[in-house]
Scaffold this motif. Structure first.
Motif, PDB file in Angstrom:
ATOM      1  N   VAL A 414       0.845  -1.199   0.000  1.00  0.00           N
ATOM      2  CA  VAL A 414       0.000   0.000   0.000  1.00  0.00           C
ATOM      3  C   VAL A 414       0.875   1.242   0.000  1.00  0.00           C
ATOM      4  O   VAL A 414       1.822   1.337   0.785  1.00  0.00           O
ATOM      5  CB  VAL A 414      -0.938  -0.009   1.224  1.00  0.00           C
ATOM      6  N   PHE A 417       0.297   4.924   2.979  1.00  0.00           N
ATOM      7  CA  PHE A 417      -0.212   4.464   4.266  1.00  0.00           C
ATOM      8  C   PHE A 417       0.385   5.259   5.431  1.00  0.00           C
ATOM      9  O   PHE A 417      -0.295   5.611   6.386  1.00  0.00           O
ATOM     10  CB  PHE A 417       0.084   2.967   4.429  1.00  0.00           C
ATOM     11  N   MET A 433      -7.123  -0.141   6.562  1.00  0.00           N
ATOM     12  CA  MET A 433      -6.185  -1.192   6.190  1.00  0.00           C
ATOM     13  C   MET A 433      -6.899  -2.541   6.050  1.00  0.00           C
ATOM     14  O   MET A 433      -6.611  -3.309   5.135  1.00  0.00           O
ATOM     15  CB  MET A 433      -5.061  -1.282   7.238  1.00  0.00           C
ATOM     16  N   TYR A 454       0.366 -11.738   5.371  1.00  0.00           N
ATOM     17  CA  TYR A 454       0.316 -10.274   5.409  1.00  0.00           C
ATOM     18  C   TYR A 454       1.566  -9.798   6.159  1.00  0.00           C
ATOM     19  O   TYR A 454       1.897 -10.327   7.221  1.00  0.00           O
ATOM     20  CB  TYR A 454      -0.930  -9.772   6.131  1.00  0.00           C
ATOM     21  N   ASP A 457       1.366  -3.636   5.897  1.00  0.00           N
ATOM     22  CA  ASP A 457       0.405  -3.214   4.885  1.00  0.00           C
ATOM     23  C   ASP A 457       0.654  -3.887   3.547  1.00  0.00           C
ATOM     24  O   ASP A 457       0.113  -3.472   2.525  1.00  0.00           O
ATOM     25  CB  ASP A 457       0.446  -1.689   4.734  1.00  0.00           C
TER      26      ASP A 457
END
Length: 579
Positions: A414, A417, A433, A454, A457
Protein backbone atom coordinates in the motif's frame (compact mmCIF):
# COMPACT_ATOMS: atom_id res chain seq x y z
CA UNK A 1 1.97 -49.42 16.63
CA UNK A 2 2.94 -49.26 20.31
CA UNK A 3 -0.72 -49.11 21.34
CA UNK A 4 -1.45 -52.25 19.26
CA UNK A 5 1.38 -54.16 20.95
CA UNK A 6 0.14 -53.06 24.38
CA UNK A 7 -3.44 -54.07 23.55
CA UNK A 8 -2.33 -57.43 22.17
CA UNK A 9 -0.37 -58.07 25.34
CA UNK A 10 -3.56 -57.55 27.35
CA UNK A 11 -5.56 -59.71 24.93
CA UNK A 12 -3.19 -62.64 25.47
CA UNK A 13 -4.13 -62.82 29.16
CA UNK A 14 -7.53 -64.53 28.64
CA UNK A 15 -5.74 -67.17 26.54
CA UNK A 16 -2.91 -67.68 28.99
CA UNK A 17 -5.25 -67.99 31.97
CA UNK A 18 -7.96 -69.83 30.01
CA UNK A 19 -10.74 -67.53 31.20
CA UNK A 20 -14.16 -69.12 31.58
CA UNK A 21 -16.01 -66.85 29.09
CA UNK A 22 -13.35 -67.48 26.48
CA UNK A 23 -13.44 -71.25 27.08
CA UNK A 24 -17.23 -71.25 26.73
CA UNK A 25 -16.96 -69.27 23.51
CA UNK A 26 -14.34 -71.68 22.21
CA UNK A 27 -16.45 -74.76 22.98
CA UNK A 28 -19.60 -73.23 21.48
CA UNK A 29 -17.64 -72.46 18.32
CA UNK A 30 -16.48 -76.07 18.09
CA UNK A 31 -20.06 -77.27 18.63
CA UNK A 32 -21.18 -75.16 15.68
CA UNK A 33 -18.38 -76.23 13.33
CA UNK A 34 -17.94 -79.93 14.10
CA UNK A 35 -19.98 -82.05 11.72
CA UNK A 36 -21.90 -85.13 12.83
CA UNK A 37 -20.81 -88.36 11.09
CA UNK A 38 -23.00 -91.31 10.25
CA UNK A 39 -23.33 -94.14 12.82
CA UNK A 40 -20.85 -96.99 12.56
CA UNK A 41 -23.64 -99.57 12.30
CA UNK A 42 -22.34 -101.69 15.19
CA UNK A 43 -24.67 -100.43 17.91
CA UNK A 44 -28.35 -100.09 18.75
CA UNK A 45 -30.05 -98.31 21.65
CA UNK A 46 -32.91 -100.13 23.36
CA UNK A 47 -35.14 -97.83 25.39
CA UNK A 48 -37.25 -99.03 28.29
CA UNK A 49 -40.09 -96.56 28.14
CA UNK A 50 -43.00 -95.59 30.36
CA UNK A 51 -45.43 -97.83 28.50
CA UNK A 52 -43.40 -100.93 29.34
CA UNK A 53 -43.03 -99.88 32.98
CA UNK A 54 -46.79 -99.40 33.22
CA UNK A 55 -47.33 -102.88 31.79
CA UNK A 56 -44.90 -104.36 34.33
CA UNK A 57 -46.39 -102.58 37.32
CA UNK A 58 -43.90 -99.75 37.61
CA UNK A 59 -40.29 -99.26 38.65
CA UNK A 60 -38.06 -101.01 39.74
CA UNK A 61 -38.28 -103.96 37.38
CA UNK A 62 -37.67 -107.41 38.85
CA UNK A 63 -34.33 -108.82 37.73
CA UNK A 64 -36.14 -111.85 36.39
CA UNK A 65 -37.74 -109.42 33.95
CA UNK A 66 -34.31 -108.00 33.09
CA UNK A 67 -33.02 -111.55 32.56
CA UNK A 68 -35.88 -112.22 30.14
CA UNK A 69 -35.14 -108.97 28.27
CA UNK A 70 -31.47 -109.94 28.06
CA UNK A 71 -32.24 -113.40 26.70
CA UNK A 72 -34.74 -111.98 24.20
CA UNK A 73 -32.09 -109.55 22.93
CA UNK A 74 -29.55 -112.32 22.45
CA UNK A 75 -32.12 -114.62 20.84
CA UNK A 76 -32.86 -111.83 18.35
CA UNK A 77 -29.25 -112.03 17.15
CA UNK A 78 -27.55 -109.27 19.16
CA UNK A 79 -23.78 -109.39 19.65
CA UNK A 80 -23.99 -108.46 23.33
CA UNK A 81 -25.76 -106.24 25.83
CA UNK A 82 -24.64 -103.22 27.81
CA UNK A 83 -26.87 -102.45 30.80
CA UNK A 84 -26.39 -98.77 31.60
CA UNK A 85 -28.06 -99.32 34.95
CA UNK A 86 -26.90 -99.68 38.55
CA UNK A 87 -27.19 -102.87 40.60
CA UNK A 88 -25.52 -102.07 43.93
CA UNK A 89 -28.15 -103.90 46.01
CA UNK A 90 -29.63 -107.41 45.83
CA UNK A 91 -33.00 -107.87 44.17
CA UNK A 92 -35.78 -107.97 46.77
CA UNK A 93 -37.57 -110.54 44.63
CA UNK A 94 -34.60 -112.88 44.44
CA UNK A 95 -33.96 -112.65 40.72
CA UNK A 96 -30.22 -112.02 40.87
CA UNK A 97 -29.22 -115.60 40.05
CA UNK A 98 -31.38 -115.68 36.96
CA UNK A 99 -30.11 -112.31 35.81
CA UNK A 100 -26.53 -113.40 36.51
CA UNK A 101 -26.99 -116.50 34.30
CA UNK A 102 -28.39 -114.31 31.52
CA UNK A 103 -25.38 -112.00 31.69
CA UNK A 104 -23.01 -114.96 31.47
CA UNK A 105 -24.66 -116.17 28.29
CA UNK A 106 -23.27 -113.33 26.14
CA UNK A 107 -20.73 -110.49 26.16
CA UNK A 108 -22.22 -108.18 28.77
CA UNK A 109 -21.28 -104.91 30.49
CA UNK A 110 -22.97 -103.32 33.50
CA UNK A 111 -22.58 -99.73 34.71
CA UNK A 112 -20.52 -98.52 37.63
CA UNK A 113 -20.78 -94.81 38.61
CA UNK A 114 -17.97 -92.75 40.08
CA UNK A 115 -18.62 -91.55 43.64
CA UNK A 116 -16.47 -90.21 46.46
CA UNK A 117 -16.22 -93.39 48.53
CA UNK A 118 -12.52 -94.23 48.13
CA UNK A 119 -13.39 -97.75 46.88
CA UNK A 120 -12.05 -99.12 43.62
CA UNK A 121 -12.75 -102.28 41.62
CA UNK A 122 -10.02 -104.78 40.86
CA UNK A 123 -8.13 -103.53 37.83
CA UNK A 124 -7.42 -105.52 34.72
CA UNK A 125 -4.02 -105.73 33.09
CA UNK A 126 -2.89 -102.43 31.60
CA UNK A 127 0.27 -101.91 29.55
CA UNK A 128 1.88 -98.46 29.62
CA UNK A 129 3.95 -97.64 26.55
CA UNK A 130 5.89 -94.47 27.21
CA UNK A 131 6.62 -92.33 30.27
CA UNK A 132 4.73 -93.02 33.48
CA UNK A 133 1.97 -90.42 33.80
CA UNK A 134 0.01 -89.16 36.77
CA UNK A 135 -3.49 -87.87 36.03
CA UNK A 136 -6.27 -86.65 38.33
CA UNK A 137 -7.44 -89.80 40.09
CA UNK A 138 -10.98 -91.08 40.43
CA UNK A 139 -12.43 -90.61 43.90
CA UNK A 140 -14.06 -94.05 44.01
CA UNK A 141 -16.72 -96.20 42.36
CA UNK A 142 -20.01 -97.75 43.39
CA UNK A 143 -19.71 -101.39 42.30
CA UNK A 144 -22.51 -103.79 41.52
CA UNK A 145 -23.38 -106.73 43.72
CA UNK A 146 -20.94 -109.64 43.66
CA UNK A 147 -22.93 -112.18 41.58
CA UNK A 148 -23.51 -109.66 38.79
CA UNK A 149 -20.00 -108.26 38.62
CA UNK A 150 -18.68 -111.81 38.43
CA UNK A 151 -20.99 -112.51 35.49
CA UNK A 152 -20.35 -109.35 33.44
CA UNK A 153 -17.74 -106.69 32.89
CA UNK A 154 -18.10 -103.40 34.72
CA UNK A 155 -17.62 -100.06 32.99
CA UNK A 156 -17.41 -96.61 34.55
CA UNK A 157 -20.14 -94.22 33.47
CA UNK A 158 -18.38 -91.00 34.43
CA UNK A 159 -19.51 -88.10 32.27
CA UNK A 160 -17.57 -85.00 33.35
CA UNK A 161 -18.82 -81.66 32.09
CA UNK A 162 -16.98 -78.70 30.61
CA UNK A 163 -17.10 -75.19 32.06
CA UNK A 164 -20.52 -74.63 30.51
CA UNK A 165 -21.87 -77.81 32.19
CA UNK A 166 -22.17 -79.75 28.94
CA UNK A 167 -20.77 -83.23 28.32
CA UNK A 168 -18.35 -83.26 25.39
CA UNK A 169 -15.29 -85.28 26.43
CA UNK A 170 -15.29 -88.56 28.32
CA UNK A 171 -12.17 -90.32 29.65
CA UNK A 172 -11.62 -93.75 28.15
CA UNK A 173 -9.68 -94.86 31.23
CA UNK A 174 -9.57 -93.37 34.72
CA UNK A 175 -6.55 -93.65 36.94
CA UNK A 176 -6.95 -94.99 40.48
CA UNK A 177 -4.56 -95.51 43.36
CA UNK A 178 -3.74 -99.00 42.13
CA UNK A 179 -4.32 -98.97 38.37
CA UNK A 180 -6.87 -98.00 35.77
CA UNK A 181 -10.64 -98.37 35.37
CA UNK A 182 -12.17 -98.48 31.90
CA UNK A 183 -15.15 -96.43 30.85
CA UNK A 184 -18.33 -98.22 29.84
CA UNK A 185 -17.71 -97.64 26.14
CA UNK A 186 -14.09 -98.78 26.37
CA UNK A 187 -15.16 -101.99 28.15
CA UNK A 188 -17.75 -102.64 25.44
CA UNK A 189 -15.16 -102.47 22.68
CA UNK A 190 -12.72 -104.61 24.69
CA UNK A 191 -15.13 -107.51 25.11
CA UNK A 192 -16.33 -107.27 21.50
CA UNK A 193 -12.74 -107.50 20.29
CA UNK A 194 -11.96 -110.38 22.60
CA UNK A 195 -9.27 -108.44 24.43
CA UNK A 196 -8.28 -108.83 28.06
CA UNK A 197 -5.99 -105.82 28.54
CA UNK A 198 -5.54 -102.22 27.43
CA UNK A 199 -2.44 -100.48 26.15
CA UNK A 200 -1.94 -96.81 27.02
CA UNK A 201 0.50 -94.83 24.87
CA UNK A 202 1.89 -91.84 26.75
CA UNK A 203 4.15 -88.85 26.13
CA UNK A 204 5.53 -86.12 28.33
CA UNK A 205 2.18 -84.30 28.30
CA UNK A 206 0.08 -87.29 29.33
CA UNK A 207 -1.92 -89.88 27.42
CA UNK A 208 -1.65 -89.96 23.65
CA UNK A 209 -3.53 -93.11 22.62
CA UNK A 210 -5.55 -95.97 24.07
CA UNK A 211 -5.28 -99.28 22.27
CA UNK A 212 -7.82 -102.06 22.47
CA UNK A 213 -7.55 -105.36 20.67
CA UNK A 214 -9.47 -105.56 17.42
CA UNK A 215 -9.83 -101.83 16.69
CA UNK A 216 -7.40 -99.10 15.48
CA UNK A 217 -5.57 -97.05 18.14
CA UNK A 218 -7.84 -94.43 19.70
CA UNK A 219 -6.34 -90.93 19.87
CA UNK A 220 -7.15 -88.98 23.04
CA UNK A 221 -6.16 -85.72 24.67
CA UNK A 222 -3.49 -85.66 27.36
CA UNK A 223 -6.10 -86.56 30.01
CA UNK A 224 -7.20 -89.65 28.08
CA UNK A 225 -10.49 -88.07 26.99
CA UNK A 226 -12.29 -88.65 23.72
CA UNK A 227 -14.29 -85.91 22.01
CA UNK A 228 -17.80 -87.28 21.52
CA UNK A 229 -19.49 -87.27 18.12
CA UNK A 230 -23.21 -87.21 18.83
CA UNK A 231 -24.20 -89.59 16.05
CA UNK A 232 -27.80 -90.63 15.54
CA UNK A 233 -27.45 -94.25 16.59
CA UNK A 234 -30.53 -96.35 15.68
CA UNK A 235 -32.97 -96.79 18.55
CA UNK A 236 -35.51 -99.50 19.19
CA UNK A 237 -38.03 -100.58 21.83
CA UNK A 238 -38.85 -103.85 23.54
CA UNK A 239 -41.80 -104.33 21.23
CA UNK A 240 -39.72 -103.78 18.07
CA UNK A 241 -36.44 -105.43 19.19
CA UNK A 242 -34.46 -104.50 16.02
CA UNK A 243 -31.12 -105.68 17.39
CA UNK A 244 -29.77 -108.30 15.01
CA UNK A 245 -26.01 -108.09 14.51
CA UNK A 246 -25.67 -105.13 16.92
CA UNK A 247 -24.34 -104.56 20.41
CA UNK A 248 -27.29 -103.23 22.38
CA UNK A 249 -27.16 -100.45 24.97
CA UNK A 250 -30.13 -100.74 27.32
CA UNK A 251 -31.39 -97.88 29.47
CA UNK A 252 -34.50 -96.14 30.76
CA UNK A 253 -36.19 -93.31 28.89
CA UNK A 254 -39.20 -93.32 31.21
CA UNK A 255 -39.37 -90.01 33.04
CA UNK A 256 -37.89 -89.81 36.51
CA UNK A 257 -35.82 -93.01 36.33
CA UNK A 258 -32.45 -92.05 34.87
CA UNK A 259 -30.95 -88.55 35.14
CA UNK A 260 -30.66 -86.69 31.90
CA UNK A 261 -27.34 -85.01 31.20
CA UNK A 262 -26.84 -81.83 29.21
CA UNK A 263 -24.94 -82.18 25.93
CA UNK A 264 -24.46 -79.85 22.94
CA UNK A 265 -27.44 -81.55 21.26
CA UNK A 266 -29.73 -81.46 24.31
CA UNK A 267 -30.54 -83.63 27.31
CA UNK A 268 -29.59 -87.30 26.96
CA UNK A 269 -29.95 -90.37 29.17
CA UNK A 270 -26.73 -92.11 30.32
CA UNK A 271 -27.12 -95.10 27.97
CA UNK A 272 -27.30 -92.79 24.97
CA UNK A 273 -24.15 -90.97 26.08
CA UNK A 274 -22.25 -94.24 26.51
CA UNK A 275 -23.44 -95.36 23.09
CA UNK A 276 -22.10 -92.12 21.58
CA UNK A 277 -18.77 -92.76 23.32
CA UNK A 278 -18.51 -96.26 21.82
CA UNK A 279 -19.43 -94.90 18.38
CA UNK A 280 -16.81 -92.14 18.70
CA UNK A 281 -14.07 -94.59 19.65
CA UNK A 282 -14.46 -96.22 16.24
CA UNK A 283 -14.24 -92.85 14.44
CA UNK A 284 -11.60 -90.24 13.81
CA UNK A 285 -13.31 -87.61 15.91
CA UNK A 286 -12.05 -84.06 16.54
CA UNK A 287 -9.43 -83.46 19.17
CA UNK A 288 -7.97 -80.39 20.90
CA UNK A 289 -4.19 -80.76 20.39
CA UNK A 290 -1.66 -80.17 23.15
CA UNK A 291 -0.10 -77.34 21.13
CA UNK A 292 -3.43 -75.49 20.97
CA UNK A 293 -2.36 -72.63 23.25
CA UNK A 294 0.83 -71.91 21.31
CA UNK A 295 -1.01 -71.79 17.97
CA UNK A 296 -3.81 -69.58 19.32
CA UNK A 297 -1.30 -67.14 20.84
CA UNK A 298 0.62 -67.01 17.57
CA UNK A 299 -2.57 -66.43 15.58
CA UNK A 300 -3.65 -63.67 17.96
CA UNK A 301 -0.35 -61.78 17.76
CA UNK A 302 0.18 -62.13 13.99
CA UNK A 303 -3.41 -61.34 12.98
CA UNK A 304 -3.62 -58.43 15.44
CA UNK A 305 -0.40 -56.77 14.29
CA UNK A 306 -1.23 -57.39 10.63
CA UNK A 307 -4.68 -55.83 11.10
CA UNK A 308 -3.26 -52.71 12.74
CA UNK A 309 -0.50 -52.42 10.11
CA UNK A 310 -2.79 -52.85 7.09
CA UNK A 311 -5.40 -50.35 8.26
CA UNK A 312 -2.77 -47.82 9.37
CA UNK A 313 -0.93 -48.00 6.04
CA UNK A 314 -3.82 -48.45 3.60
CA UNK A 315 -6.30 -45.94 5.00
CA UNK A 316 -9.98 -46.40 5.66
CA UNK A 317 -11.38 -47.77 2.37
CA UNK A 318 -8.55 -50.11 1.46
CA UNK A 319 -8.12 -50.90 5.14
CA UNK A 320 -11.74 -52.08 5.43
CA UNK A 321 -11.33 -54.29 2.38
CA UNK A 322 -8.06 -55.78 3.62
CA UNK A 323 -9.46 -56.30 7.12
CA UNK A 324 -12.55 -58.10 5.82
CA UNK A 325 -10.36 -60.25 3.58
CA UNK A 326 -8.12 -61.21 6.50
CA UNK A 327 -11.15 -61.76 8.76
CA UNK A 328 -12.87 -64.17 6.37
CA UNK A 329 -9.57 -65.91 5.62
CA UNK A 330 -9.10 -66.55 9.36
CA UNK A 331 -12.68 -67.84 9.61
CA UNK A 332 -12.07 -70.17 6.68
CA UNK A 333 -8.85 -71.42 8.26
CA UNK A 334 -10.70 -72.40 11.45
CA UNK A 335 -13.30 -74.23 9.39
CA UNK A 336 -10.45 -75.94 7.50
CA UNK A 337 -8.73 -77.03 10.74
CA UNK A 338 -11.96 -78.38 12.20
CA UNK A 339 -12.67 -80.30 8.99
CA UNK A 340 -9.39 -82.11 9.66
CA UNK A 341 -10.50 -82.78 13.26
CA UNK A 342 -8.02 -80.29 14.74
CA UNK A 343 -9.86 -78.11 17.25
CA UNK A 344 -7.92 -74.85 17.34
CA UNK A 345 -10.00 -71.80 18.10
CA UNK A 346 -9.71 -68.66 15.97
CA UNK A 347 -12.62 -66.91 17.68
CA UNK A 348 -10.55 -64.86 20.11
CA UNK A 349 -8.24 -63.83 17.29
CA UNK A 350 -11.26 -62.71 15.23
CA UNK A 351 -12.69 -60.75 18.17
CA UNK A 352 -9.28 -59.19 18.85
CA UNK A 353 -8.88 -58.31 15.17
CA UNK A 354 -12.26 -56.58 15.23
CA UNK A 355 -11.33 -54.65 18.36
CA UNK A 356 -7.95 -53.61 16.96
CA UNK A 357 -9.49 -52.70 13.61
CA UNK A 358 -12.14 -50.57 15.32
CA UNK A 359 -9.52 -48.71 17.34
CA UNK A 360 -7.26 -48.28 14.32
CA UNK A 361 -10.17 -46.98 12.24
CA UNK A 362 -10.94 -44.54 15.03
CA UNK A 363 -7.31 -43.39 15.18
CA UNK A 364 -7.25 -43.02 11.39
CA UNK A 365 -10.48 -41.06 11.48
CA UNK A 366 -9.22 -38.87 14.31
CA UNK A 367 -5.99 -38.22 12.43
CA UNK A 368 -7.89 -37.42 9.25
CA UNK A 369 -10.28 -35.18 11.17
CA UNK A 370 -7.42 -33.31 12.83
CA UNK A 371 -5.69 -32.97 9.48
CA UNK A 372 -8.86 -31.63 7.85
CA UNK A 373 -9.33 -29.18 10.70
CA UNK A 374 -5.67 -28.17 10.49
CA UNK A 375 -5.99 -27.63 6.74
CA UNK A 376 -9.16 -25.61 7.23
CA UNK A 377 -7.60 -23.51 9.99
CA UNK A 378 -4.44 -22.94 7.98
CA UNK A 379 -6.02 -22.14 4.63
CA UNK A 380 -9.63 -21.02 5.12
CA UNK A 381 -8.65 -17.35 5.26
CA UNK A 382 -6.26 -17.59 2.32
CA UNK A 383 -7.92 -19.91 -0.19
CA UNK A 384 -11.27 -20.08 -1.91
CA UNK A 385 -13.64 -22.44 0.03
CA UNK A 386 -13.71 -24.81 -2.93
CA UNK A 387 -9.94 -25.14 -2.77
CA UNK A 388 -10.04 -25.71 0.99
CA UNK A 389 -12.61 -28.48 0.44
CA UNK A 390 -10.39 -30.02 -2.21
CA UNK A 391 -7.45 -30.08 0.20
CA UNK A 392 -9.60 -31.60 2.96
CA UNK A 393 -10.83 -34.34 0.66
CA UNK A 394 -7.33 -35.02 -0.67
CA UNK A 395 -4.74 -34.16 1.99
CA UNK A 396 -2.15 -35.87 -0.20
CA UNK A 397 -2.21 -32.73 -2.35
CA UNK A 398 -0.58 -30.94 0.55
CA UNK A 399 2.90 -32.41 0.88
CA UNK A 400 4.15 -31.39 4.29
CA UNK A 401 7.78 -30.46 4.75
CA UNK A 402 8.40 -28.70 1.44
CA UNK A 403 8.45 -29.51 -2.27
CA UNK A 404 9.76 -27.81 -5.38
CA UNK A 405 6.95 -26.33 -7.48
CA UNK A 406 6.68 -23.92 -10.38
CA UNK A 407 4.32 -21.14 -9.26
CA UNK A 408 3.43 -17.51 -9.79
CA UNK A 409 4.01 -15.13 -6.90
CA UNK A 410 2.21 -11.84 -6.33
CA UNK A 411 3.33 -9.12 -3.89
CA UNK A 412 1.40 -5.99 -3.00
CA UNK A 413 2.24 -2.90 -0.98
CA UNK A 414 0.00 0.00 0.00
CA UNK A 415 1.27 3.47 -0.92
CA UNK A 416 0.48 6.48 1.18
CA UNK A 417 -0.21 4.46 4.27
CA UNK A 418 2.35 6.30 6.41
CA UNK A 419 1.03 9.78 5.65
CA UNK A 420 -2.53 8.51 6.10
CA UNK A 421 -1.77 7.15 9.56
CA UNK A 422 -0.42 10.56 10.60
CA UNK A 423 -3.71 12.31 9.87
CA UNK A 424 -6.25 9.77 11.16
CA UNK A 425 -7.07 8.09 14.42
CA UNK A 426 -5.61 4.54 14.89
CA UNK A 427 -9.08 3.01 14.74
CA UNK A 428 -9.72 4.70 11.37
CA UNK A 429 -6.34 3.59 10.03
CA UNK A 430 -7.07 -0.01 11.08
CA UNK A 431 -10.48 0.06 9.40
CA UNK A 432 -9.01 1.34 6.13
CA UNK A 433 -6.18 -1.19 6.19
CA UNK A 434 -8.57 -4.08 6.87
CA UNK A 435 -10.70 -3.01 3.91
CA UNK A 436 -7.64 -2.80 1.67
CA UNK A 437 -6.35 -6.24 2.66
CA UNK A 438 -9.83 -7.75 2.30
CA UNK A 439 -10.09 -6.40 -1.25
CA UNK A 440 -6.72 -7.96 -2.08
CA UNK A 441 -7.53 -11.32 -0.46
CA UNK A 442 -10.91 -11.59 -2.20
CA UNK A 443 -9.35 -10.95 -5.60
CA UNK A 444 -6.61 -13.54 -5.01
CA UNK A 445 -9.12 -16.20 -3.90
CA UNK A 446 -11.43 -15.35 -6.80
CA UNK A 447 -8.69 -16.37 -9.24
CA UNK A 448 -7.68 -19.55 -7.33
CA UNK A 449 -4.67 -18.09 -5.59
CA UNK A 450 -3.62 -18.45 -1.97
CA UNK A 451 -2.92 -15.55 0.35
CA UNK A 452 0.35 -16.66 1.90
CA UNK A 453 0.85 -13.90 4.46
CA UNK A 454 0.32 -10.27 5.41
CA UNK A 455 3.40 -8.23 6.22
CA UNK A 456 2.12 -5.01 7.74
CA UNK A 457 0.40 -3.21 4.88
CA UNK A 458 1.81 -5.68 2.30
CA UNK A 459 0.53 -9.04 1.09
CA UNK A 460 2.12 -12.11 -0.54
CA UNK A 461 0.05 -14.52 -2.65
CA UNK A 462 0.88 -17.79 -4.43
CA UNK A 463 -0.79 -19.26 -7.50
CA UNK A 464 -0.42 -23.02 -8.23
CA UNK A 465 0.14 -24.05 -4.60
CA UNK A 466 -0.79 -25.87 -2.49
CA UNK A 467 -2.98 -27.34 -5.26
CA UNK A 468 -2.55 -27.18 -9.00
CA UNK A 469 -3.96 -24.11 -10.72
CA UNK A 470 -3.98 -24.31 -14.53
CA UNK A 471 -2.98 -21.10 -16.35
CA UNK A 472 -1.75 -19.62 -13.06
CA UNK A 473 0.27 -16.85 -14.82
CA UNK A 474 -2.86 -15.34 -16.38
CA UNK A 475 -4.87 -15.80 -13.18
CA UNK A 476 -2.24 -13.93 -11.15
CA UNK A 477 -2.39 -11.03 -13.63
CA UNK A 478 -6.20 -11.05 -13.55
CA UNK A 479 -6.09 -10.95 -9.76
CA UNK A 480 -3.74 -7.93 -9.90
CA UNK A 481 -6.08 -6.13 -12.29
CA UNK A 482 -9.03 -6.91 -10.01
CA UNK A 483 -7.15 -5.59 -6.95
CA UNK A 484 -6.24 -2.36 -8.73
CA UNK A 485 -9.80 -1.84 -9.94
CA UNK A 486 -11.45 -2.59 -6.58
CA UNK A 487 -9.02 -0.34 -4.70
CA UNK A 488 -9.86 2.56 -6.98
CA UNK A 489 -13.60 1.95 -6.59
CA UNK A 490 -13.26 1.71 -2.79
CA UNK A 491 -11.69 5.20 -2.74
CA UNK A 492 -9.77 4.55 0.48
CA UNK A 493 -7.34 7.40 -0.12
CA UNK A 494 -4.43 5.04 -0.74
CA UNK A 495 -2.85 3.45 -3.80
CA UNK A 496 -1.25 0.05 -4.32
CA UNK A 497 1.78 -1.38 -6.09
CA UNK A 498 1.84 -4.99 -7.35
CA UNK A 499 4.74 -7.16 -8.50
CA UNK A 500 4.28 -10.52 -10.24
CA UNK A 501 6.84 -13.19 -11.13
CA UNK A 502 6.84 -16.93 -11.94
CA UNK A 503 9.42 -19.59 -11.26
CA UNK A 504 10.43 -22.54 -9.13
CA UNK A 505 10.44 -22.32 -5.35
CA UNK A 506 10.42 -24.62 -2.37
CA UNK A 507 6.94 -24.56 -0.92
CA UNK A 508 5.66 -26.15 2.26
CA UNK A 509 5.56 -25.78 6.02
CA UNK A 510 8.50 -23.64 7.05
CA UNK A 511 9.60 -22.70 10.55
CA UNK A 512 10.65 -24.29 13.83
CA UNK A 513 9.46 -27.52 15.44
CA UNK A 514 6.88 -25.62 17.49
CA UNK A 515 5.84 -22.84 15.11
CA UNK A 516 5.63 -23.02 11.34
CA UNK A 517 3.70 -21.56 8.42
CA UNK A 518 2.95 -22.64 4.89
CA UNK A 519 5.10 -20.46 2.67
CA UNK A 520 7.53 -20.35 -0.25
CA UNK A 521 11.22 -19.54 -0.53
CA UNK A 522 13.38 -19.13 -3.60
CA UNK A 523 14.81 -16.65 -6.10
CA UNK A 524 11.52 -16.38 -8.00
CA UNK A 525 9.80 -15.30 -4.77
CA UNK A 526 12.45 -12.67 -4.02
CA UNK A 527 12.26 -11.27 -7.53
CA UNK A 528 8.47 -10.87 -7.28
CA UNK A 529 9.01 -8.80 -4.11
CA UNK A 530 11.67 -6.68 -5.88
CA UNK A 531 9.31 -6.08 -8.82
CA UNK A 532 6.70 -4.74 -6.42
CA UNK A 533 9.28 -2.35 -5.00
CA UNK A 534 10.16 -1.21 -8.54
CA UNK A 535 6.63 0.05 -9.22
CA UNK A 536 7.56 3.40 -7.64
CA UNK A 537 10.72 3.61 -9.76
CA UNK A 538 9.01 2.93 -13.09
CA UNK A 539 5.83 4.78 -12.16
CA UNK A 540 3.46 1.87 -12.76
CA UNK A 541 0.95 0.15 -10.47
CA UNK A 542 1.54 -3.41 -11.79
CA UNK A 543 4.97 -4.74 -12.84
CA UNK A 544 5.29 -8.23 -14.32
CA UNK A 545 8.42 -10.40 -14.61
CA UNK A 546 9.71 -12.07 -17.76
CA UNK A 547 8.76 -15.68 -16.79
CA UNK A 548 5.17 -14.66 -16.18
CA UNK A 549 4.91 -12.50 -19.29
CA UNK A 550 6.09 -15.12 -21.78
CA UNK A 551 3.42 -17.58 -20.62
CA UNK A 552 0.61 -15.06 -20.39
CA UNK A 553 -2.02 -14.48 -23.05
CA UNK A 554 -2.56 -10.92 -21.84
CA UNK A 555 -1.52 -7.94 -23.94
CA UNK A 556 1.65 -6.73 -22.20
CA UNK A 557 4.17 -3.97 -22.91
CA UNK A 558 7.91 -4.44 -22.45
CA UNK A 559 9.57 -1.62 -20.52
CA UNK A 560 13.22 -0.69 -20.24
CA UNK A 561 15.09 -3.29 -18.18
CA UNK A 562 15.96 -2.33 -14.63
CA UNK A 563 18.40 -3.16 -11.87
CA UNK A 564 16.96 -4.82 -8.75
CA UNK A 565 18.59 -5.58 -5.44
CA UNK A 566 20.39 -8.93 -5.40
CA UNK A 567 20.70 -9.22 -9.21
CA UNK A 568 23.81 -8.33 -11.20
CA UNK A 569 22.11 -8.34 -14.57
CA UNK A 570 19.29 -6.05 -15.57
CA UNK A 571 15.78 -7.50 -15.39
CA UNK A 572 13.21 -7.34 -18.14
CA UNK A 573 9.85 -6.09 -16.91
CA UNK A 574 6.39 -5.79 -18.43
CA UNK A 575 3.26 -3.81 -17.74
CA UNK A 576 -0.33 -4.32 -18.80
CA UNK A 577 -0.99 -2.60 -22.09
CA UNK A 578 -3.63 0.09 -22.28
CA UNK A 579 -6.73 -1.29 -24.02
Amino acid sequence: MKWAITLLTLLTLPLLFNSVPLEVLRLKTFDALVTTPEPTGYFTILNIDEQFLDEQGGYPLPRETLAKIHNDIINKGALGVGWVMLFPHPDRMGGDDEFSKALQSSPSVIAMPEISNGLYPATVGTVIKGPIVSLPKAQGFLENIEPLKQSASQGAISAPVDVDNLVRRIPLLQQTNNGWVASFGTEVLKILGGGRTYQIVTNLNGIEQVRVRGIPPITTDSLGRKWISWVDTPQTTLSEMNVEGKFVFVGFTAKGISPQLATPIGLLEPHKIQTALSESMLMDTPQIPDYRLFVELLLLIVSGLLTALLIARLGITKGVVSFLGLFFFMGYMEYHFVSYNILIDFTWSLISMTLIATLQFYLNFRTQYKLRQQIKKQFEHYLDPRQVKQLQDNPELLKLGGERRYCTFLFTDVRGFTSLSETLEPEQVTEIMNKALTIQANAVKKYDGMVDKYIGDAMMAIFNAPIDVPDHENKAIQAAIQIHKDMQEADLGIEIGIGINSGEAVIGNMGSDTRFDYSAIGDAVNLAARLESSTKEVGEDIVIGYNTAIKSSKCLTLLKSIHVKGKKERIQIFIISES
